[in-house]
Design an enzyme around this catalytic site. Structure first.
Site, PDB file in Angstrom:
ATOM      1  N   SER A  42     -61.214 -36.644  -3.263  1.00 34.55           N
ATOM      2  CA  SER A  42     -61.998 -36.087  -4.029  1.00 34.55           C
ATOM      3  C   SER A  42     -63.539 -36.230  -3.784  1.00 34.55           C
ATOM      4  O   SER A  42     -64.560 -35.721  -4.220  1.00 34.55           O
ATOM      5  CB  SER A  42     -61.725 -36.474  -5.536  1.00 34.55           C
ATOM      6  N   LYS A  85     -66.445 -40.820  -9.576  1.00 36.33           N
ATOM      7  CA  LYS A  85     -67.157 -39.551  -9.615  1.00 36.33           C
ATOM      8  C   LYS A  85     -68.498 -39.918  -9.544  1.00 36.33           C
ATOM      9  O   LYS A  85     -68.980 -40.937  -9.916  1.00 36.33           O
ATOM     10  CB  LYS A  85     -66.668 -38.814 -10.550  1.00 36.33           C
TER      11      LYS A  85
END
Length: 190
Positions: A42, A85
């Site tokens: 990711s 993230k």
């Protein structure tokens, strides 16, 4: 007898040294910094699967994450897991995706320092194409750098302050990819 006393003194000293070192390690691990392993793609190409990132546990207790910070937090969809993230929006920011681009407060967000220009960002279940969402107080909007492969705020919404673990500072493993984690926006401002 003299030799036995010397051996006993050595063993006591060694045990004390081991206990002190373990105590220092535990204090650092619990309160100051902790390693986290990147699992999945990711955050590719800026973070690779299997890399270990040293994460500062103190910073976010005294200041809020800023635009561009890379943070570790409890996954909203599974609190047993931790996610890594990039912060795209903080309290009061309006975030929108349109025609493959990210807009922050009505302006196209320049992500060229960490994403290739060919990377397109599209909406999801939470953040719909062309419809801005405003980040509430005490929450954050985050995205993975590998936009097509990331489960992030576009799908499941905001990250709460209470779910934050820390700010990523340094990739230390594997040694050939050792580097500092840098916020691409000076002081987190755009």
């Amino acid at each position: 007898m003299f030799i036995l006393r010397k051996i006993y003194a050595f063993l006591v000293d060694a045990l004390q040294s081991i206990l002190i070192a373990a105590s220092i390690f535990l204090i650092i691990y619990i309160f100051i910094a902790r390693p986290f392993q990147v699992n999945g793609l990711s955050m590719f190409p800026n973070f690779y699967n299997g890399e270990y990132v040293l994460t500062n546990l103190i910073t976010l207790r005294f200041q809020n994450p800023r635009l561009g910070d890379v943070i570790v937090f409890q996954a909203p969809i599974d609190p047993e897991k931790d996610f890594i993230k990039r912060v795209i929006g903080v309290a009061g920011d309006a975030v929108m995706v349109k025609n493959g681009d990210v807009y922050l407060n009505g302006k196209k967000l320049d992500q060229s320092s960490f994403l290739k220009p060919t990377v397109k960002t599209y909406g999801g279940n939470f953040l719909k194409e062309g419809i801005p969402v405003t980040v509430p107080q005490g929450e954050y909007f985050v995205m993975g750098d590998n936009r097509p492969e990331s489960s992030d705020s576009r799908e499941w919404g905001f990250v709460k302050q209470s779910e934050l673990i820390g700010e990523s500072l340094f990739v230390y493993w594997p040694p050939e990819r050792m580097r500092q984690v840098v916020n691409p926006y000076k002081n987190g401002k755009y």
